[in-house]
Scaffold this active site. Sequence first.
Site, mmCIF file in Angstrom:
data_model
loop_
_atom_site.group_PDB
_atom_site.id
_atom_site.type_symbol
_atom_site.label_atom_id
_atom_site.label_comp_id
_atom_site.label_asym_id
_atom_site.label_seq_id
_atom_site.Cartn_x
_atom_site.Cartn_y
_atom_site.Cartn_z
ATOM 1 N N VAL A 295 0.837 -1.203 0.000
ATOM 2 C CA VAL A 295 0.000 0.000 0.000
ATOM 3 C C VAL A 295 0.871 1.251 0.000
ATOM 4 O O VAL A 295 1.746 1.411 0.853
ATOM 5 C CB VAL A 295 -0.933 0.019 1.224
ATOM 6 C CG1 VAL A 295 -1.911 1.180 1.116
ATOM 7 C CG2 VAL A 295 -1.671 -1.297 1.365
ATOM 8 N N SER A 296 0.624 2.132 -0.957
ATOM 9 C CA SER A 296 1.416 3.356 -1.107
ATOM 10 C C SER A 296 0.556 4.596 -0.862
ATOM 11 O O SER A 296 -0.611 4.637 -1.245
ATOM 12 C CB SER A 296 2.009 3.420 -2.519
ATOM 13 O OG SER A 296 2.625 4.674 -2.749
ATOM 14 N N PRO A 297 1.165 5.649 -0.263
ATOM 15 C CA PRO A 297 0.451 6.922 -0.132
ATOM 16 C C PRO A 297 0.596 7.802 -1.376
ATOM 17 O O PRO A 297 0.018 8.886 -1.425
ATOM 18 C CB PRO A 297 1.160 7.569 1.062
ATOM 19 C CG PRO A 297 2.581 7.122 0.914
ATOM 20 C CD PRO A 297 2.503 5.701 0.381
ATOM 21 N N ASP A 407 7.827 3.488 -4.554
ATOM 22 C CA ASP A 407 8.011 4.513 -3.529
ATOM 23 C C ASP A 407 9.477 4.882 -3.369
ATOM 24 O O ASP A 407 9.801 5.990 -2.925
ATOM 25 C CB ASP A 407 7.467 4.026 -2.182
ATOM 26 C CG ASP A 407 5.950 3.928 -2.171
ATOM 27 O OD1 ASP A 407 5.301 4.611 -2.984
ATOM 28 O OD2 ASP A 407 5.421 3.164 -1.344
#
Length: 719
Positions: A295-297, A407
Amino acid sequence: MMGYANTQQIASGIHFRLRARSFIVANEDGKRVVFVNLDACMASQIVTIKVIERLKARYGDLYTAENVAISGIHTHAGPGGYLQYVVYIVTSLGFVRQSFDVLVDGIEKSIVQAHENLRPGSILVNKGELLDASINRSPSAYLNNPAGERKKYKYDVDKDMTLLKFVDDDFGPVGSFNWFATHGTSMSRTNSLISGDNKGAAARFMEDWFEKESSERNYSVGLKNYRLPRRISNIIPGLLDVHHELLEVSAKLQSLPSRSATQNSSVARRVRSERRQAGKPEFVSAFCQSNCGDVSPNVLGAFCIDTGLPCDFNHSTCGGKNELCYGQGPGYPDEFESTRIIGERQFRKAVELFNEAEEEIEGDVDYRHAYIDLSSLEVTIRKRGASKVVRTCPAAMGFAFAAGTTDGPGAFDFTQGDDKGNPFWKLVRDLLKTPTKEQIDCQNPKPILLDTGEMKIPYDWAPSILPIQILRIGQFVILCVPGEFSTMAGRRLRDAVKTVLNNDKDFENMHVVIAGLTNSYSQYVTTYEEYQVQRYEGASTLYGPHTLSAYIQEFKKLAKALISDQPVKPGPQPPDLLDKQIGFLPPVVVDGTPHGVNFGDVSSDVPQNSTFKCGDMVTASFWSACPRNDLMTDGTFASVEFHKGEDNWVPIYDDDDFCLRFKWSRPSKLSSRSKATIEWRIPNDVTPGVYRIRHFGASKSLFGSIHHFTGSSSEFVVA
């Protein structure tokens, strides 16, 4: 710094401070649980061991490894060198005792404060969707999960935030902790400022929001009860609001010359500690990590920095090169803005859940904990309707590990999705450790780049024995895992535990959350199907394709023991490798200044008689010394002060504020001279008036003595 495994990412200042935030819940029968949310990349086994030792010295058997959980938020902008296994401290030049000590000290202090704050109260729970703070950074691996399983879920990442609201019987709300999955990678691999990233920012925003709300409520009941809020408001009597009058005041004042300061000087104390109300618990808000593995922001997606086109879907490359593929946050290309936005989105959802929480936690407080040896654990799985016994493997990292993620891309010619490896890097690998055929077969289809589980020189490179833990607070259950579970891996673990709990009517309708990176660290855990794809997360699933099945099997044992009120075997103890640690970070030798210049003297001042407005950046530089001489844990390297009249200056911002940045630099690595640059981005709600910037530091003499100093910029007007 810890997270990106980038040797060039060397800390050189502070974006905002890192904290340990703790809650303790105790039943009347004496059972209690402790949860610590740590602003660090991950928990560390050796940190956990030493914290538990200190708690035992203070409280006996009240707090043990069984009922204490320490969970990292996974910021990639914190210090490295505090884990005990070799592979996690290579890029920090080995073990850094100073970083280790301050983490242990801070966690212990946080737990002690929570212990001393124990009071009668209630807990509420609430849950809601947050849609715009996370995306899946390995969707090709996620799509390898069974279609029928994927259809059960609306999104390819978990969008739920689950929040606990703590309410004191006398004082009202005193805290909130929430769990939501998104990586702490809004700050990039080139950032050099210590930062809590998006989760640390969200916590700071919510604590300041609650303080402001409380201050306004206090003022509304009468001026005699009014407490000066940290953000100075326009209700302060006698505040000058005429521009020319402010300029006259600024011109009459003289900047404070540099001078010596004691370590505990009140002028260097934290702004928030100065504002704390005696006898009332400080409001604590924690934004905890969950199953954030994939999960990436960076929610805009991954793009090639050379062409602006989307990266290759399966391998996250641009023209075959992973180094050019970067995920973009909502504030791209400004990483500070991306951090603010993702932090603010989590903060706003948390406030909504906090204000609307109605379901009260009821029931027992309990816990189960065990250590498991994941280097060779027998696991029973179901395959084509029949049971089959398989094993986990000694830890190993695949080729795609070195490719990094969108990321933070890796280097050289590594790519995600590589299930073959290449001859050159296998030759390099074999110089360190050649994996056995048994290990190669066990880890298949992962091509082994580093056989870390079988590398023991100078001491263990990777963990074998890991903690698993369940904390129960009424109908709320926390599954504490020592790694980063992917979205689907986390869903499978939660569902498996829920199925066990549902066998007992007293455990029906439980809220089950995963607390990632807790008590120790062992990289990633993907599903069996995601492992086959060998993207970064699969290549970093250390113990082979059946790692998740092993965790599910062992957590089900804990859950069964919990509902039957039976003890569990503690399992093999993890090693304490503190005495074996090696560190190559050189110490501070000496600090110096040019002839005739004192530490704290202004090097580059704010322009005389200048005026700024909200949104402007105010900058001042000072002759300084290495921040490692004194980390100012209970103080600050920088502050912004407001002039209240005569010689009365009120500090209103410090280096724990999102709007204030402390940057430190040397002209060269071998120079004894250094400068501190302090930048203040003036917030929109700041009060017009006269201000100045202040710097605090500590210098080291050639004989090793430490001397504290302070200095300030010229005064300026905000209008």
